[in-house]
Design a protein around this motif. Sequence first.
Motif, PDB file in Angstrom:
ATOM      1  N   ILE A   1       0.850  -1.193   0.000  1.00  0.00           N
ATOM      2  CA  ILE A   1       0.000   0.000   0.000  1.00  0.00           C
ATOM      3  C   ILE A   1       0.884   1.241   0.000  1.00  0.00           C
ATOM      4  O   ILE A   1       1.723   1.422   0.891  1.00  0.00           O
ATOM      5  CB  ILE A   1      -0.947  -0.003   1.198  1.00  0.00           C
ATOM      6  CG1 ILE A   1      -1.921  -1.178   1.071  1.00  0.00           C
ATOM      7  CG2 ILE A   1      -1.716   1.317   1.288  1.00  0.00           C
ATOM      8  CD1 ILE A   1      -2.856  -1.339   2.236  1.00  0.00           C
ATOM      9  N   VAL A   2       0.706   2.058  -1.029  1.00  0.00           N
ATOM     10  CA  VAL A   2       1.511   3.263  -1.208  1.00  0.00           C
ATOM     11  C   VAL A   2       0.597   4.478  -1.184  1.00  0.00           C
ATOM     12  O   VAL A   2      -0.439   4.500  -1.854  1.00  0.00           O
ATOM     13  CB  VAL A   2       2.258   3.243  -2.563  1.00  0.00           C
ATOM     14  CG1 VAL A   2       3.312   4.330  -2.611  1.00  0.00           C
ATOM     15  CG2 VAL A   2       2.853   1.882  -2.838  1.00  0.00           C
ATOM     16  N   GLU A   3       1.003   5.483  -0.435  1.00  0.00           N
ATOM     17  CA  GLU A   3       0.267   6.742  -0.450  1.00  0.00           C
ATOM     18  C   GLU A   3       1.117   7.792  -1.149  1.00  0.00           C
ATOM     19  O   GLU A   3       2.294   7.980  -0.824  1.00  0.00           O
ATOM     20  CB  GLU A   3      -0.056   7.204   0.973  1.00  0.00           C
ATOM     21  CG  GLU A   3      -0.803   8.534   1.012  1.00  0.00           C
ATOM     22  CD  GLU A   3      -1.050   9.018   2.435  1.00  0.00           C
ATOM     23  OE1 GLU A   3      -0.631  10.150   2.740  1.00  0.00           O
ATOM     24  OE2 GLU A   3      -1.650   8.274   3.220  1.00  0.00           O
ATOM     25  N   LEU A   4       0.533   8.459  -2.130  1.00  0.00           N
ATOM     26  CA  LEU A   4       1.185   9.555  -2.837  1.00  0.00           C
ATOM     27  C   LEU A   4       0.523  10.852  -2.429  1.00  0.00           C
ATOM     28  O   LEU A   4      -0.699  10.976  -2.478  1.00  0.00           O
ATOM     29  CB  LEU A   4       1.053   9.370  -4.353  1.00  0.00           C
ATOM     30  CG  LEU A   4       1.457   8.019  -4.957  1.00  0.00           C
ATOM     31  CD1 LEU A   4       1.213   8.032  -6.459  1.00  0.00           C
ATOM     32  CD2 LEU A   4       2.889   7.685  -4.662  1.00  0.00           C
ATOM     33  N   LYS A   5       1.331  11.830  -2.020  1.00  0.00           N
ATOM     34  CA  LYS A   5       0.746  13.120  -1.650  1.00  0.00           C
ATOM     35  C   LYS A   5       1.765  14.235  -1.856  1.00  0.00           C
ATOM     36  O   LYS A   5       2.970  13.989  -1.969  1.00  0.00           O
ATOM     37  CB  LYS A   5       0.259  13.110  -0.204  1.00  0.00           C
ATOM     38  CG  LYS A   5       1.335  13.003   0.856  1.00  0.00           C
ATOM     39  CD  LYS A   5       0.715  12.938   2.243  1.00  0.00           C
ATOM     40  CE  LYS A   5       1.785  12.918   3.326  1.00  0.00           C
ATOM     41  NZ  LYS A   5       2.559  14.168   3.378  1.00  0.00           N
TER      42      LYS A   5
ATOM     43  N   GLN B   1      -3.620   8.770   8.843  1.00  0.00           N
ATOM     44  CA  GLN B   1      -4.602   8.256   7.892  1.00  0.00           C
ATOM     45  C   GLN B   1      -4.089   6.992   7.207  1.00  0.00           C
ATOM     46  O   GLN B   1      -4.831   6.023   7.020  1.00  0.00           O
ATOM     47  CB  GLN B   1      -4.920   9.327   6.844  1.00  0.00           C
ATOM     48  CG  GLN B   1      -5.701  10.510   7.411  1.00  0.00           C
ATOM     49  CD  GLN B   1      -5.813  11.658   6.421  1.00  0.00           C
ATOM     50  OE1 GLN B   1      -4.937  11.859   5.588  1.00  0.00           O
ATOM     51  NE2 GLN B   1      -6.884  12.432   6.527  1.00  0.00           N
ATOM     52  N   LEU B   2      -2.795   6.990   6.841  1.00  0.00           N
ATOM     53  CA  LEU B   2      -2.224   5.812   6.194  1.00  0.00           C
ATOM     54  C   LEU B   2      -2.216   4.626   7.152  1.00  0.00           C
ATOM     55  O   LEU B   2      -2.528   3.494   6.771  1.00  0.00           O
ATOM     56  CB  LEU B   2      -0.808   6.115   5.698  1.00  0.00           C
ATOM     57  CG  LEU B   2      -0.053   4.957   5.028  1.00  0.00           C
ATOM     58  CD1 LEU B   2      -0.854   4.359   3.880  1.00  0.00           C
ATOM     59  CD2 LEU B   2       1.329   5.415   4.548  1.00  0.00           C
ATOM     60  N   GLY B   3      -1.879   4.884   8.435  1.00  0.00           N
ATOM     61  CA  GLY B   3      -1.903   3.814   9.422  1.00  0.00           C
ATOM     62  C   GLY B   3      -3.285   3.189   9.553  1.00  0.00           C
ATOM     63  O   GLY B   3      -3.430   1.962   9.626  1.00  0.00           O
ATOM     64  N   ASN B   4      -4.305   4.046   9.552  1.00  0.00           N
ATOM     65  CA  ASN B   4      -5.684   3.541   9.644  1.00  0.00           C
ATOM     66  C   ASN B   4      -6.056   2.728   8.397  1.00  0.00           C
ATOM     67  O   ASN B   4      -6.749   1.713   8.484  1.00  0.00           O
ATOM     68  CB  ASN B   4      -6.663   4.709   9.814  1.00  0.00           C
ATOM     69  CG  ASN B   4      -6.510   5.395  11.157  1.00  0.00           C
ATOM     70  OD1 ASN B   4      -6.034   4.788  12.114  1.00  0.00           O
ATOM     71  ND2 ASN B   4      -6.903   6.653  11.232  1.00  0.00           N
TER      72      ASN B   4
ATOM     73  N   GLY C   1       3.484  -0.033   5.281  1.00  0.00           N
ATOM     74  CA  GLY C   1       3.011   0.820   4.211  1.00  0.00           C
ATOM     75  C   GLY C   1       4.127   1.677   3.659  1.00  0.00           C
ATOM     76  O   GLY C   1       5.245   1.711   4.205  1.00  0.00           O
ATOM     77  N   TYR C   2       3.826   2.399   2.599  1.00  0.00           N
ATOM     78  CA  TYR C   2       4.839   3.202   1.921  1.00  0.00           C
ATOM     79  C   TYR C   2       4.267   4.575   1.613  1.00  0.00           C
ATOM     80  O   TYR C   2       3.083   4.721   1.297  1.00  0.00           O
ATOM     81  CB  TYR C   2       5.282   2.501   0.637  1.00  0.00           C
ATOM     82  CG  TYR C   2       5.799   1.104   0.893  1.00  0.00           C
ATOM     83  CD1 TYR C   2       7.137   0.883   1.164  1.00  0.00           C
ATOM     84  CD2 TYR C   2       4.926   0.013   0.894  1.00  0.00           C
ATOM     85  CE1 TYR C   2       7.611  -0.406   1.434  1.00  0.00           C
ATOM     86  CE2 TYR C   2       5.384  -1.272   1.155  1.00  0.00           C
ATOM     87  CZ  TYR C   2       6.730  -1.473   1.425  1.00  0.00           C
ATOM     88  OH  TYR C   2       7.176  -2.732   1.705  1.00  0.00           O
ATOM     89  N   LEU C   3       5.109   5.587   1.692  1.00  0.00           N
ATOM     90  CA  LEU C   3       4.676   6.968   1.505  1.00  0.00           C
ATOM     91  C   LEU C   3       5.630   7.673   0.554  1.00  0.00           C
ATOM     92  O   LEU C   3       6.853   7.650   0.740  1.00  0.00           O
ATOM     93  CB  LEU C   3       4.648   7.690   2.853  1.00  0.00           C
ATOM     94  CG  LEU C   3       4.323   9.188   2.844  1.00  0.00           C
ATOM     95  CD1 LEU C   3       2.912   9.442   2.336  1.00  0.00           C
ATOM     96  CD2 LEU C   3       4.497   9.775   4.238  1.00  0.00           C
TER      97      LEU C   3
ATOM     98  N   ASP D   1       1.334   0.454  15.552  1.00  0.00           N
ATOM     99  CA  ASP D   1       1.955  -0.857  15.377  1.00  0.00           C
ATOM    100  C   ASP D   1       2.317  -1.121  13.914  1.00  0.00           C
ATOM    101  O   ASP D   1       2.597  -2.250  13.530  1.00  0.00           O
ATOM    102  CB  ASP D   1       1.026  -1.948  15.905  1.00  0.00           C
ATOM    103  CG  ASP D   1      -0.308  -1.991  15.149  1.00  0.00           C
ATOM    104  OD1 ASP D   1      -0.602  -1.025  14.405  1.00  0.00           O
ATOM    105  OD2 ASP D   1      -1.059  -2.973  15.313  1.00  0.00           O
ATOM    106  N   LYS D   2       2.325  -0.057  13.098  1.00  0.00           N
ATOM    107  CA  LYS D   2       2.654  -0.195  11.688  1.00  0.00           C
ATOM    108  C   LYS D   2       4.018   0.443  11.401  1.00  0.00           C
ATOM    109  O   LYS D   2       4.446   1.361  12.097  1.00  0.00           O
ATOM    110  CB  LYS D   2       1.598   0.488  10.804  1.00  0.00           C
ATOM    111  CG  LYS D   2       0.159   0.073  11.096  1.00  0.00           C
ATOM    112  CD  LYS D   2      -0.105  -1.378  10.822  1.00  0.00           C
ATOM    113  CE  LYS D   2      -1.557  -1.740  11.107  1.00  0.00           C
ATOM    114  NZ  LYS D   2      -1.798  -3.196  10.963  1.00  0.00           N
ATOM    115  N   GLU D   3       4.655  -0.033  10.346  1.00  0.00           N
ATOM    116  CA  GLU D   3       5.903   0.571   9.883  1.00  0.00           C
ATOM    117  C   GLU D   3       5.668   1.183   8.517  1.00  0.00           C
ATOM    118  O   GLU D   3       5.099   0.548   7.630  1.00  0.00           O
ATOM    119  CB  GLU D   3       7.016  -0.471   9.798  1.00  0.00           C
ATOM    120  CG  GLU D   3       8.347   0.133   9.365  1.00  0.00           C
ATOM    121  CD  GLU D   3       9.460  -0.894   9.254  1.00  0.00           C
ATOM    122  OE1 GLU D   3       9.661  -1.417   8.134  1.00  0.00           O
ATOM    123  OE2 GLU D   3      10.096  -1.185  10.283  1.00  0.00           O
TER     124      GLU D   3
END
Length: 516
Positions: free
Chosen positions: A455-459, A473-476, A486-488, A508-510
């Motif tokens: 899961i990648v978030e682009l912003k 928001q990404l953690g949720n 996840g990835y940002l 608890d996420k990385e």
Amino acid sequence: MKKFNVTGVCIPKEHYMVDIRNKLKQIMDLIARGHYFTINRPRQYGKTTAMYLLANKLRKKDYLVIKMSFEGLSSKSFTDEAIFIKNFVREVKRNLQLRGKENLLQFIEDYQQLSDINDLNYFITDFIREAKQEVVLMIDEVDKSSNNQLFLDFLGMLRTKYLLAKEGEDYTFHNVILAGVHDVKNLKLKLRSDEEEKFNSPWNIAVKFKVEMSFDVAEISSMLRDYKKDRKAEMNVQILAEEIYYYTSGHPYLVSKLAKIIDEELEKTNWDKSDVQQAVKVLLNERNTNFESLIKNIENNKDLHQLIYKIIVEGEELTYNLDNPIIELGELHGILKNENGIVKVHNKIYEQRIYNYLSSKLETTLDMTAYNYKDNFIKKNGDLDFEKVLNKFQLFIKEQYSSQDKEFLERKGRLIFLAFIKPIINGRGFDFKEVQISEEKRLDIVITYLDKKYIVELKIWRGEKYHQKGLEQLGNYLDTQNVEQGYLVSFDFNQNKEYKQEKIEQGDKEIFAIWV
């Protein structure tokens, strides 16, 4: 054995079908009130099937149904009155022959020759009197004829007869039902080559057709229940219907197409959610007339192209207004919809196909081959090394885009990433986009590669405050997807930006983050 059908009319005895009894009931209410109306919906939206089922229902209630389609008529039929009238009467006779209406057939044989619209006017009056029952005229594929004067004259004649009949001064059809993409209440007609197109409204007697033709979860469930019973399958109908609706928003063609792919191409009998997702992947990688029409309509209109780009790439939240001709055009072709007063792309499959189309066009203009060679990113166990993918993307941006490219990168950055990732996952992976309308207008990409999900978030970077909010928001979102990492990717357009990487603990996420 029944099959799922995506071409032409659906026949209950031959095809697995959605139960549209509620839709037919709403249409029957319009007919009982003597209304004239147009079923105007995009192509492959179930209009022809609805007309077929409606005609059968009307005949059982002792209506005389005259059902025809303009699709098979030649272009000359709509430029010559005598030819048009001859074809119209021939279609009337065909309907009567199929129903054994010998008395009415004899009436037509004995009737005087018809040569113009005025003759047809009087013929309809006499025919309705002779029929001695309520007659419903149904015409499919009216778009073929909607740009010429003869068709307008025909509608105008029916309009006049309708008004006179209401006053007790004439006899005419109890209902006229037209089906096509356009609502013929507002036609554009070019009368002469040197004239601008003009709006004409010969059909303002028609009521607004408000019946929702897309399928809801309950209706999709009815089709799946039929399949489950017939095939003695083990499947959770409710969960599958919700998953199909999630991707299709109930678009009739897409609903049936996904089911057909699972049944015939994936050859599954006991379905689960992963089968729906795999069918979406198969569908997005095939050519079909529905997608060809989708892309053609975007390519052929620069303003529509720009509007869709703003919505799905730039994350703009635009107010829905049907008076806006571009929004109206997008809705006419089934590309856009009104979702709580906001303009949206109709469904997630269309969104994805448009993303693929836009990123592919960009990919052909960029030379990324030195950076995104697939084998460089595959681990020994076959998994995707996604941190390496992001680091290489960061290097590509750093080396290929100088400060002079800021404006281009700001407009195209997310598409560049999509074009970069495509060759890496092609064949064994699948990427799906989820635009998040927020202050950051972020874009989440869920990539499946083999059995793993990335899961990648682009912003766009808008400061530390929004950064922290985005991480939350990404953690949720990772929680909802049952993914631990996840990835940002933050696009930073400040002059003194730093190209950096960072591993961030979010609950608890990385999260592995890069700045470009």
